[in-house]
Design an enzyme around this catalytic site. Sequence first.
Site, mmCIF file in Angstrom:
data_model
loop_
_atom_site.group_PDB
_atom_site.id
_atom_site.type_symbol
_atom_site.label_atom_id
_atom_site.label_comp_id
_atom_site.label_asym_id
_atom_site.label_seq_id
_atom_site.Cartn_x
_atom_site.Cartn_y
_atom_site.Cartn_z
ATOM 1 N NE ARG A 102 -3.848 0.592 1.866
ATOM 2 C CZ ARG A 102 -5.056 0.525 2.435
ATOM 3 N NH1 ARG A 102 -5.262 1.085 3.603
ATOM 4 N NH2 ARG A 102 -6.054 -0.101 1.842
ATOM 5 C CG HIS A 129 -8.188 0.182 -3.015
ATOM 6 N ND1 HIS A 129 -7.397 -0.917 -2.783
ATOM 7 C CD2 HIS A 129 -8.848 0.421 -1.838
ATOM 8 C CE1 HIS A 129 -7.564 -1.328 -1.520
ATOM 9 N NE2 HIS A 129 -8.433 -0.529 -0.936
ATOM 10 C CD GLN A 132 -12.646 -1.789 -1.261
ATOM 11 O OE1 GLN A 132 -11.876 -1.693 -0.315
ATOM 12 N NE2 GLN A 132 -13.845 -2.336 -1.144
ATOM 13 C CG ASP A 223 -13.444 6.303 -0.779
ATOM 14 O OD1 ASP A 223 -13.334 6.083 0.442
ATOM 15 O OD2 ASP A 223 -12.454 6.356 -1.544
#
Length: 305
Positions: A102, A129, A132, A223
């Site tokens: 990450r 991402h 995800q 988000d």
Amino acid sequence: MKHFLSLAELSPAELTGLLELALSLKEEWRSSGNKPLLKGKSLALVFQKPSLRTRVSFEMGMVHLGGYAFYLSPTEIKMGGRESIPDVARVLSSYVDGIMARVFAHDHIVQLAAHSRVPVINGLSDYNHPAQALSDLFTILEVKGRLDGLRLAYVGDSNNVARSLLFGAAKMGMHFAAASPPGYQLSAADLALGRQLRTADTQVEMMEDPVAAVAGADVIYTDVWTSMGQEAETAQRLQVFPPYQVNQALVDHARPDCLVMHCLPAHRGEEITDEVADGPNSVLFPQAENRMHAQKAILVKLMAG
Ligand code: CP
Ligand code: NVA
């Protein structure tokens, strides 16, 4: 598939294969536990930013598959500070069978992969991402039974998570509409890439009006308004984003059976209300659990055999 850096790099067949494998690994885990497909394999978890889901779901995924994973905190490696990223990649990949990282700058994950002898998995960058979004496609498929033709509406800050959703939706035949304030929208290059990746004649739209984006939606996704690393902009973002809150009034413009999704962590009361996060349309927590199942598919594809 050598690394897992962006959904844009996967063929539709690879993406479908990962979703099918995720489903079988989830069923296997629930019925009898997973077979030790990664026995003796090790995964380094490198973090430049905090994490709950990504860290624990990758670590437990490895444990369930008979492998071993260990966490390297932002202060331990200081990737790019204490030593160069190519050197970190050369050394770390001589010890382990896979690296999940990450990072802040997306270029850091690209450099890691370029200099690593083992597969590198993107666990979030400032650009995207993909782990995800793969998990999110898996959740939608699980609940709705299909992806093609569904309408995904993203509302809020069109950042890393939105970008990966765009690429995944385009590849899987979904319509994609994002609503964000000016200055926080997907770039012309992102949208052009999304359109180029389409496998069907689907819409890719970027707009300002959240009501227009969610009209008839099968999925509403949001988000946080301030992502990791943007904390200095919090006050300014709090001025701009309130019209983009996912609340019941907004959800009422979508289909009645619309799924509400959020990658988490959520800032409840900002981008999403408690009423919606805990309401009948929400799949926030199955979605979070599915990180582990979908990521097992990535691990098996990259590291088994
Ligand atoms: N959604 C997600 O990646 O969560 P974490 O930041 O907790 O890993
Ligand atoms: N956009 C958020 C996602 C967290 C999983 C961030 O980058 O902080």
